[in-house]
Enzyme design. Structure first.
Site, PDB file in Angstrom:
ATOM      1  N   MET A 254      29.389  18.543  70.551  1.00  0.00           N
ATOM      2  CA  MET A 254      30.555  19.012  70.626  1.00  0.00           C
ATOM      3  C   MET A 254      30.369  19.998  72.639  1.00  0.00           C
ATOM      4  SD  MET A 254      33.790  21.141  69.533  1.00  0.00           S
ATOM      5  CE  MET A 254      33.204  22.665  69.367  1.00  0.00           C
ATOM      6  N   CYS A 255      30.931  19.411  73.379  1.00  0.00           N
ATOM      7  CA  CYS A 255      31.018  19.679  74.557  1.00  0.00           C
ATOM      8  C   CYS A 255      32.170  19.325  75.548  1.00  0.00           C
ATOM      9  CB  CYS A 255      29.986  18.940  75.356  1.00  0.00           C
ATOM     10  SG  CYS A 255      27.877  19.661  75.581  1.00  0.00           S
TER      11      CYS A 255
END
Length: 291
Positions: free
Chosen positions: A1-2
């Site tokens: 997750m970015c």
């Protein structure tokens, strides 16, 4: 997750607000990547004065750069140091390699600068002076490290070709194989990050004359994994997702701008969002906007 954010301005009157708007967008995706952050900005007069070659560096202080390159302009930006000079980009890179062998170039070109570091993304944006940046295009990223260590070198954007930039949410399953293939063709790497492999792949094809849309189609054919990519050049702004498209992405478009973000709340800070055409990019469809 970015977290990914990007803004491509069509309306010149908004250019003085590029950094302000990009900083506001970045602040809305901090939770998606709290360990590091970076931005690439196009057209800022302070970071990249017109007609001058620009190289963004890690591993050197502004004082070291000023001493080693007395004829160059030097701008400090947290862990990054931006150097600009009246010379071809290749000559400036060669001068840096000789005078500052400990430095790592994280971006080079004209009219373009890359800033990145580790720590809270909002604090990094403040240390970059992002709110005061002007220009016509910007890309930002907040990183949650999964494939390599938390270092400035591992932060996004990855810029490995002139004026080119790539930010990535997801992971490439076969990046080690493609890294070896590119290395066999003479491509060198600066980090163990899988996103750098994607950036090197795109830059490798652009250097051979492939246009950006085709380079991203080739990436989709060759890379396995889950990804949303935002890729920019000095005149292009492009988005592509993998075949499953499980990583979030939204695009908003008005007559004044095109924007992309991992979450809607990062788009909601933009002027005129209430009238924007908003859509989710289709799997493996390459979207490109030209300046």
């Amino acid at each position: 997750m970015c977290g990914i954010v990007g803004l491509h301005l069509r309306e010149p009157s908004l250019e003085p607000r590029l950094g302000e708007l990009l900083a506001a967008m970045l602040g809305q995706v901090v939770e998606r990547g709290p360990d590091s952050a970076g931005v690439a900005v196009y057209g800022d007069m302070r970071l990249s004065p017109p007609g001058r070659a620009v190289v963004s560096l890690l591993g050197v202080t502004p004082e070291q750069a000023s001493t080693a390159l007395p004829r160059a302009g030097v701008v400090a930006a947290d862990a990054a140091t931006v150097v600009h000079a009246e010379s071809p980009v290749a000559e400036l890179l060669a001068a840096i390699a000789t005078a500052l062998p400990q430095a790592t170039a994280i971006g080079s070109g004209e009219g373009f600068a890359v800033l990145k570091g580790t720590g809270n993304p909002v604090q990094l944006a403040e240390s970059f002076g992002l709110a005061g940046v002007t220009g016509y295009q910007g890309v930002g990223h907040t990183r949650m490290a999964t494939e390599s260590a938390v270092t400035p070198e591992g932060a996004h954007p990855f810029s490995v070709g002139p004026g080119q930039c790539l930010v990535h949410n997801g992971s490439f399953a076969n990046h080690a194989t493609i890294r070896r293939e590119l290395q066999a063709q003479g491509v060198e790497f600066d980090s163990e990050n899988d996103s750098e492999v994607g950036a090197r792949f795109v830059a490798h094809h652009l250097a051979r004359g492939t246009d950006l849309e085709k380079a991203l189609r080739l990436l989709c054919e060759r890379f396995d994994g889950f990804y949303t990519l935002l890729v920019s050049t000095t005149d292009s702004f492009a988005v592509v997702r993998d075949a499953i498209a499980c990583k979030p992405a939204l695009v908003a478009e008005t007559d004044a701008w095109v924007a992309m973000a991992s979450e809607y709340r990062a788009l909601d800070v933009l002027p005129g969002i209430e009238n924007a055409r908003i859509f989710e990019p289709e799997p493996e469809e390459v979207y490109v906007w030209q300046r």
